[in-house]
Design a protein around this motif. Structure first.
Motif, mmCIF file in Angstrom:
data_model
loop_
_atom_site.group_PDB
_atom_site.id
_atom_site.type_symbol
_atom_site.label_atom_id
_atom_site.label_comp_id
_atom_site.label_asym_id
_atom_site.label_seq_id
_atom_site.Cartn_x
_atom_site.Cartn_y
_atom_site.Cartn_z
ATOM 1 N N GLY A 1 39.238 17.069 22.481
ATOM 2 C CA GLY A 1 39.821 17.106 23.815
ATOM 3 C C GLY A 1 40.795 18.254 23.955
ATOM 4 O O GLY A 1 41.311 18.765 22.954
ATOM 5 N N PRO A 2 41.101 18.673 25.172
ATOM 6 C CA PRO A 2 41.959 19.847 25.405
ATOM 7 C C PRO A 2 43.446 19.527 25.282
ATOM 8 O O PRO A 2 44.209 19.681 26.233
ATOM 9 C CB PRO A 2 41.587 20.251 26.835
ATOM 10 N N ILE A 3 43.866 19.059 24.110
ATOM 11 C CA ILE A 3 45.274 18.680 23.918
ATOM 12 C C ILE A 3 46.193 19.886 24.112
ATOM 13 O O ILE A 3 47.117 19.863 24.934
ATOM 14 C CB ILE A 3 45.492 18.080 22.513
ATOM 15 N N GLU A 4 45.934 20.954 23.352
ATOM 16 C CA GLU A 4 46.791 22.151 23.453
ATOM 17 C C GLU A 4 46.709 22.774 24.841
ATOM 18 O O GLU A 4 47.730 23.125 25.438
ATOM 19 C CB GLU A 4 46.378 23.175 22.395
ATOM 20 N N ALA A 5 45.482 22.929 25.345
ATOM 21 C CA ALA A 5 45.291 23.590 26.642
ATOM 22 C C ALA A 5 45.994 22.848 27.773
ATOM 23 O O ALA A 5 46.415 23.456 28.762
ATOM 24 C CB ALA A 5 43.798 23.701 26.949
ATOM 25 N N THR A 6 46.147 21.538 27.625
ATOM 26 C CA THR A 6 46.800 20.741 28.666
ATOM 27 C C THR A 6 48.307 20.679 28.481
ATOM 28 O O THR A 6 49.082 20.896 29.428
ATOM 29 C CB THR A 6 46.223 19.305 28.685
ATOM 30 N N PHE A 7 48.752 20.386 27.246
ATOM 31 C CA PHE A 7 50.156 20.032 27.061
ATOM 32 C C PHE A 7 51.077 21.195 26.701
ATOM 33 O O PHE A 7 52.292 21.075 26.907
ATOM 34 C CB PHE A 7 50.270 18.899 26.031
ATOM 35 N N LEU A 8 50.548 22.284 26.183
ATOM 36 C CA LEU A 8 51.431 23.437 25.952
ATOM 37 C C LEU A 8 51.948 24.029 27.268
ATOM 38 O O LEU A 8 53.154 24.285 27.394
ATOM 39 C CB LEU A 8 50.715 24.499 25.116
ATOM 40 N N PRO A 9 51.085 24.215 28.300
ATOM 41 C CA PRO A 9 51.616 24.664 29.595
ATOM 42 C C PRO A 9 52.572 23.655 30.229
ATOM 43 O O PRO A 9 53.561 24.047 30.851
ATOM 44 C CB PRO A 9 50.352 24.840 30.455
ATOM 45 N N THR B 1 42.724 15.364 35.190
ATOM 46 C CA THR B 1 41.420 15.641 34.570
ATOM 47 C C THR B 1 41.454 15.554 33.050
ATOM 48 O O THR B 1 40.430 15.747 32.401
ATOM 49 C CB THR B 1 40.937 17.055 34.973
ATOM 50 N N PHE B 2 42.617 15.264 32.480
ATOM 51 C CA PHE B 2 42.723 15.240 31.017
ATOM 52 C C PHE B 2 42.096 13.978 30.431
ATOM 53 O O PHE B 2 42.245 12.887 30.963
ATOM 54 C CB PHE B 2 44.186 15.315 30.576
ATOM 55 N N ALA B 3 41.375 14.168 29.341
ATOM 56 C CA ALA B 3 40.847 13.042 28.571
ATOM 57 C C ALA B 3 40.636 13.509 27.136
ATOM 58 O O ALA B 3 40.513 14.702 26.876
ATOM 59 C CB ALA B 3 39.538 12.541 29.170
ATOM 60 N N PHE B 4 40.630 12.571 26.216
ATOM 61 C CA PHE B 4 40.403 12.914 24.812
ATOM 62 C C PHE B 4 39.670 11.768 24.151
ATOM 63 O O PHE B 4 39.558 10.668 24.713
ATOM 64 C CB PHE B 4 41.736 13.168 24.097
ATOM 65 N N THR C 1 38.771 10.149 19.930
ATOM 66 C CA THR C 1 39.001 10.269 18.487
ATOM 67 C C THR C 1 38.366 9.097 17.769
ATOM 68 O O THR C 1 38.224 8.002 18.336
ATOM 69 C CB THR C 1 40.501 10.319 18.154
ATOM 70 N N ASP C 2 37.956 9.342 16.517
ATOM 71 C CA ASP C 2 37.421 8.267 15.669
ATOM 72 C C ASP C 2 38.528 7.358 15.147
ATOM 73 O O ASP C 2 38.284 6.202 14.822
ATOM 74 C CB ASP C 2 36.700 8.870 14.448
ATOM 75 N N ASN C 3 39.724 7.911 15.019
ATOM 76 C CA ASN C 3 40.835 7.197 14.369
ATOM 77 C C ASN C 3 41.587 6.362 15.405
ATOM 78 O O ASN C 3 42.240 6.899 16.302
ATOM 79 C CB ASN C 3 41.770 8.218 13.718
ATOM 80 N N GLN C 4 41.486 5.041 15.294
ATOM 81 C CA GLN C 4 42.100 4.155 16.280
ATOM 82 C C GLN C 4 43.619 4.290 16.312
ATOM 83 O O GLN C 4 44.227 4.254 17.381
ATOM 84 C CB GLN C 4 41.726 2.697 15.995
ATOM 85 N N ALA C 5 44.245 4.441 15.145
ATOM 86 C CA ALA C 5 45.710 4.560 15.085
ATOM 87 C C ALA C 5 46.170 5.829 15.787
ATOM 88 O O ALA C 5 47.153 5.820 16.544
ATOM 89 C CB ALA C 5 46.187 4.547 13.634
ATOM 90 N N VAL C 6 45.461 6.922 15.559
ATOM 91 C CA VAL C 6 45.791 8.190 16.222
ATOM 92 C C VAL C 6 45.598 8.061 17.724
ATOM 93 O O VAL C 6 46.446 8.488 18.520
ATOM 94 C CB VAL C 6 44.913 9.337 15.656
ATOM 95 N N GLY C 7 44.482 7.459 18.126
ATOM 96 C CA GLY C 7 44.218 7.270 19.552
ATOM 97 C C GLY C 7 45.273 6.419 20.225
ATOM 98 O O GLY C 7 45.728 6.722 21.333
ATOM 99 N N ALA C 8 45.695 5.340 19.539
ATOM 100 C CA ALA C 8 46.710 4.451 20.109
ATOM 101 C C ALA C 8 48.050 5.169 20.245
ATOM 102 O O ALA C 8 48.774 4.965 21.235
ATOM 103 C CB ALA C 8 46.867 3.208 19.224
ATOM 104 N N ASP C 9 48.395 6.006 19.257
ATOM 105 C CA ASP C 9 49.664 6.742 19.298
ATOM 106 C C ASP C 9 49.687 7.719 20.473
ATOM 107 O O ASP C 9 50.647 7.765 21.253
ATOM 108 C CB ASP C 9 49.862 7.494 17.982
ATOM 109 N N ILE C 10 48.615 8.498 20.622
ATOM 110 C CA ILE C 10 48.561 9.462 21.724
ATOM 111 C C ILE C 10 48.579 8.737 23.074
ATOM 112 O O ILE C 10 49.279 9.146 24.007
ATOM 113 C CB ILE C 10 47.305 10.349 21.598
ATOM 114 N N ILE D 1 34.703 12.449 26.731
ATOM 115 C CA ILE D 1 35.240 13.562 27.495
ATOM 116 C C ILE D 1 34.141 14.513 27.881
ATOM 117 O O ILE D 1 33.007 14.424 27.402
ATOM 118 C CB ILE D 1 36.343 14.293 26.700
ATOM 119 N N ASN D 2 34.444 15.439 28.743
ATOM 120 C CA ASN D 2 33.460 16.414 29.195
ATOM 121 C C ASN D 2 33.305 17.530 28.173
ATOM 122 O O ASN D 2 33.479 18.697 28.469
ATOM 123 C CB ASN D 2 33.886 16.989 30.555
ATOM 124 N N GLY D 3 33.008 17.154 26.927
ATOM 125 C CA GLY D 3 32.838 18.141 25.874
ATOM 126 C C GLY D 3 31.382 18.481 25.650
ATOM 127 O O GLY D 3 31.061 19.313 24.822
#
Length: 502
Positions: free
Chosen positions: A171-179, A239-242, A244-253, A306-308
């Motif tokens: 997902g576009p984490i950097e592209a979305t959240f750095l700006p 429009t942001f979406a992401f 992940t395979d890792n449930q703990a990581v997904g829950a944290d984000i 996501i639209n990947g």
């Protein structure tokens, strides 16, 4: 006391109180429509000795309680406020009974409170102090409206989780959240300058509410912050979406996103509500409303795909294949192939084993084990959608017969006898460690494997003593009764041995 009466004697009385059982009846009354006579129908009754229990409690313990009736003995009050606490426990004066007379020396005041009251009277604020405090209070409220520092925690956490787990996040984490982070950082600089400017103006302008100059600056600031928030923060988040395979990581984000959006909702509420100018009462109303805005608003349902990839149908089919293989082989789904590998396959559409080997995350072992099933799904998808595939290359190998259960256990035993550890066998065979332990445990009765080969001798000896002393319904129940240091696998091994020895 006997079945028919209770004799109550109060210490200060020279007579006894005889209490006998009383009968309470539940009667249903009805009126005869013809004779107009009232008839009674006894539905039920109960008999009880009409006594209510009383108890004693210290004054300190009674603090915060309320009683209908109370007998109070404050004759030995020794702390400030103690007598007040005692006398204020009863709802009415009629319910209050004093056991002893209260003297002046039992009403004790706190010296600190007395000193504070005296100093407050001596240093009562004059009109100028009150006006300065009001002015400072209004400026603090305005600063709160444009305060964005709290947003940085969630933003930094999202980026930190991404940088540490970027291989399992799509997902576009950097592209979305750095700006967005750059926008928030700019807000902090602008807000600091704006607050300093208002503080300077208020020296001559007085209260912010009453100053036309400050109000004009305030309205311009509201327009600027609201516009920037809409275009640089709200729009990208829509429009942001992401995934992940890792449930703990997904829950944290997801949690950090929820927290960020809750703060954003409050800011937008302030900007919309204060567009006509600053008003203290209006802002305090908005602040109170904001406390409940996050609780009333349902949590946003976030996309899991996501639209990947443009081949969404293939994505879902391969994802289901992965889940089926994982369930069948007792593996975690990302042990078959990762989310990033899944997206790459959907974009590159490999239709031969050679092409599949070029996909990141698909090594020879994975291609050998799962390649035929994966390639069949991709090939079928390409055929159904008229997508050209690599010609004249053998696509499928003849399916290999699945090993029988006895064979797979012997394979684990052979690796164990060659000197491999349980963990190494699990890695080689791409199976769960508990599955390997189960394989090897089947050879304990034949003597080819000892139970202490699969668990520590110390835990084995302890569990042989502990388990027979416990009463439990199932393995999970037993596990909860024991120390966490014992694993489910160890419990199962010892239970099997105890069962076989009976």
């Amino acid at each position: 006391m006997d079945a028919n009466e209770v004799v109550v004697h109060c210490p200060d009385d020279d007579f006894n109180i005889i209490v006998t059982p009383e009968v309470w009846e539940n009667i249903n009354y009805s009126v005869d429509t013809e004779t107009k006579a009232i008839t009674e129908e006894k539905i039920g009754s109960y008999t009880q000795i009409p006594l209510r229990l009383a108890w004693s409690i210290t004054i300190h313990k009674s603090q915060g309680l309320t009683f209908e009736k109370a007998i109070i003995d404050a004759g030995s009050a020794f702390a400030h406020g103690q007598t007040y606490v005692a006398l204020s426990r009863c709802k009415t004066l009629e319910g209050l009974v004093l056991k002893s007379k209260i003297h002046a020396n039992q009403i004790i005041s706190d010296d600190n409170v007395s000193r504070f009251n005296a100093e407050a009277e001596e240093n009562a604020p004059d009109e100028q102090v009150l006006k300065d405090s009001q002015q400072e209070f209004q400026l603090d409220l305005i600063a709160e409206i444009f305060e964005f520092y709290g947003f940085l925690h969630s933003l930094n956490r999202i980026l930190d989780v991404y940088y540490k787990n970027r291989t399992v996040i799509e997902g576009p984490i950097e592209a979305t959240f750095l700006p967005i982070k750059d926008c928030i950082t700019n807000f902090l600089k602008v807000a600091n300058g704006f607050n300093a400017q208002l503080k300077q103006l208020s020296v001559n302008e007085g209260l912010a509410e009453d100053s036309a100059v400050i109000q004009e600056r305030f309205r311009k600031a509201i327009v600027y912050f609201n516009t920037e928030t809409e275009t640089k923060i709200l729009e990208p988040l829509k429009t942001f979406a992401f995934t992940t395979d890792n449930q703990a990581v997904g829950a944290d984000i997801t949690k950090q996103l929820d927290d960020f959006e809750d703060l954003l909702t409050i800011k937008v509420l302030y900007f919309k509500g204060m567009v006509s100018g600053f008003n203290t009462t209006r802002f305090l109303e908005l602040r109170a409303k904001s406390v409940f805005s996050g609780k009333e608003k349902p949590k946003k349902q976030r996309k899991t795909v996501i639209n990947g990839t443009s081949n969404v149908e293939l994505f879902e089919t391969l994802r289901l294949l992965r889940n089926d293989i994982a369930e069948e082989q007792d593996l975690i789904h990302y042990q078959i192939f990762s989310q990033k590998t899944l997206y790459e396959m959907c974009e590159t559409l490999p239709t031969t084993k050679q092409e599949l080997l070029e996909v990141n995350g698909m090594g020879k072992r994975r291609v050998g084990k799962y390649g035929d099933a994966i390639l069949k799904v991709i090939r079928d998808y390409c055929k159904a959608h008229d997508i050209e595939t690599s010609p004249d290359i053998e696509f499928f190998e003849a399916p290999k017969p699945k090993p029988k259960k006895g064979d797979t256990k012997k394979e684990s035993l052979a690796l164990f006898e060659s000197g491999k550890t349980v963990e190494e066998i699990a890695d080689i065979r791409e199976l769960n460690t508990n599955t390997i332990i189960g394989h090897l445990a089947s050879f304990i009765s034949s003597g080819k494997v000892k139970i202490t080969d699969l668990m520590s001798a110390k835990h084995y000896k302890e569990l042989k003593v502990i388990i027979p002393e416990k009463t439990f319904e199932n393995l999970s129940d037993l596990k909860h009764q024991l120390d966490d240091k014992y694993s489910y696998g160890e419990l199962r091994l010892v239970l099997n041995e105890l069962s076989n020895s009976q």
